[in-house]
Design an enzyme around this catalytic site. Structure first.
Site, short mmCIF file in Angstrom:
data_model
loop_
_atom_site.label_atom_id
_atom_site.label_comp_id
_atom_site.label_asym_id
_atom_site.label_seq_id
_atom_site.Cartn_x
_atom_site.Cartn_y
_atom_site.Cartn_z
N CYS A 83 0.83 -1.26 0.02
CA CYS A 83 0.17 -0.05 -0.03
C CYS A 83 0.78 1.30 0.04
O CYS A 83 0.25 2.45 -0.09
CB CYS A 83 -1.14 0.05 1.20
N HIS A 349 -9.43 3.19 -1.93
CA HIS A 349 -8.11 2.84 -1.84
C HIS A 349 -7.74 2.11 -2.88
O HIS A 349 -7.65 0.64 -2.81
CB HIS A 349 -8.20 2.06 -0.30
#
Length: 406
Positions: A83, A349
């Site tokens: 991420c 996201h």
């Protein structure tokens, strides 16, 4: 060219996050890249490096983007760092400019995740077998979700949050739901968020339970999106127009950390130590402290994660995250607004885009261009992202003092 101590973000942009069934990763990445170049008033011909991040694809995203936005022979770095991929791509461009290899660089992060389902899950739930059978070396350490534990992200961060509550007290189901309520409320002012909808505490707590204490609205939203940024040396920026200088945002610190060696239990990933280390390094490098921050965009992949990162980023005293939240500080009208964008729970996201998108949000406030959600008088902000594996990126950003003279 010579090494530069001063680095600025000259142009930055992000696509709307959400479902883009008619666009692939190249379409989205090119859209963000061209918009960031236009925002900075420059072209691909000015770029000396391209760093491109994409986690879920087959690789080579940078070269694929070049064919759409300009194939100029510059070095391309393809980045994959969980991420933290977008933040790592940006740091790659920053390091090249800082080293004097070029005076401008472009970083892009892009992902297609709409409909991806629960990331990190194993195939145990779809197996016809009643017993899991170990096979080979990988079988000795493979996830056994739903049998003796879990390796899915919701479950891991649920445990991380409840561990914090067990250690310091006060962090219960309702408290975590209130964090999510804040972020969904903030999202109503962000037109680029995947979900711009307020949710009541009752709606959040009553929704589908994913991994206690995280219900569905308390989890980051899988979606499609891209973000891109142009970085420039201070020396080069001073040759550009006063308007470009005025809108440029200074990168006072760019830090990337991984897990240090420590005598510790290896059951749960330690998202705390590498984040705290990154924050400490960023504060030292920038000369900025937590009390100086006008806003923070942190990696709230789950409501439980936001709570622990209040502490990890030293926005409160150690063990004081619950009191920090209950003081009202992280609301957009509080002392230290956190995730004014709506955070990952609302903004979405798309993994590789998130690191740059968090920086985009901070930059817009420092420029005074955040519209209805503007934090008035914002001069200093922090953007944080963490990827299990593990990597943590922290950037401290400051309003430019250049170009202010007419």
């Amino acid at each position: 060219m010579s090494a530069s101590d001063d680095i600025f973000i000259l142009g930055i942009n992000m696509t709307k996050f959400g479902k883009h069934f008619d666009k692939d990763v190249v379409d989205l990445g090119a859209e963000a890249a061209m918009a960031a170049l236009a925002d900075g008033g420059v072209t691909m011909d000015d770029m000396g490096i391209l760093a491109a991040g994409n986690l879920m694809g087959s690789g080579g995203i940078g070269q694929q983007l070049q064919k759409q936005i300009g194939q100029t022979g510059i070095p391309v770095f393809n980045v994959s760092n969980a991420c933290a991929t977008g933040a790592t791509a940006l740091r790659t461009a920053i390091m090249a400019v800082k080293a004097g290899e070029c005076d401008m660089g472009l970083a892009v992060g892009v992902e297609k995740l709409a409909g991806a389902g629960l990331l990190g899950s194993s195939d145990a739930s779809t197996s016809d077998k009643h017993e899991w059978e170990r096979s080979g070396r990988f079988g000795a350490v493979a996830p056994v979700d739903g049998r003796i534990g879990s390796a899915t992200m919701p479950a891991l961060f649920a445990q991380i949050g409840t561990e914090y509550g067990h250690k310091y007290g006060g962090a219960d189901f309702e408290l975590f739901a209130k964090i999510s309520e804040k972020n969904h409320s903030h999202s109503t002012l962000n037109p680029l968020a995947a979900y711009s909808k307020a949710m009541s505490l009752e709606q959040i707590m009553g929704d589908m339970m994913i991994a206690y204490p995280n219900t569905r609205p308390m989890c980051s939203a899988n979606c499609d999106g891209a973000a891109a940024a142009v970085v420039v040396s201070g020396e080069k920026l001073r040759t550009l127009s006063l308007e470009q200088q005025r809108r440029a945002v200074k990168v006072s610190a760019s830090v990337l950390t991984s897990d240090p060696y420590q005598e510790a239990c290896q059951v749960l990933p330690d998202v705390n130590t590498l984040t705290r280390n990154a924050a400490q390094q960023a504060y030292e490098a920038s000369g900025v402290g937590p009390a100086d921050l006008d806003l923070v965009e942190l990696h709230d992949c789950f409501a439980t994660a936001e709570l622990v990162h209040y502490d990890n980023l030293m926005l409160c005293e150690e063990g004081g995250a619950v009191d920090f939240f209950e003081s009202g500080a992280p609301w957009r009208d509080g002392a230290t607004p956190v995730n004014v964008s709506g955070g990952l729970q609302s903004k979405g996201h798309p993994i590789s885009a998130t690191g740059i998108a968090n920086i985009w949000e901070v930059c817009h406030h420092l420029r005074g261009e955040a519209g209805d959600r503007q934090i008035e008088g914002a001069k200093v902000g922090l953007a944080h992202v963490i990827g299990l594996g593990s990597a943590c990126g922290v950037h401290v950003l400051e309003k430019s003092a250049l170009g202010t003279a007419a």
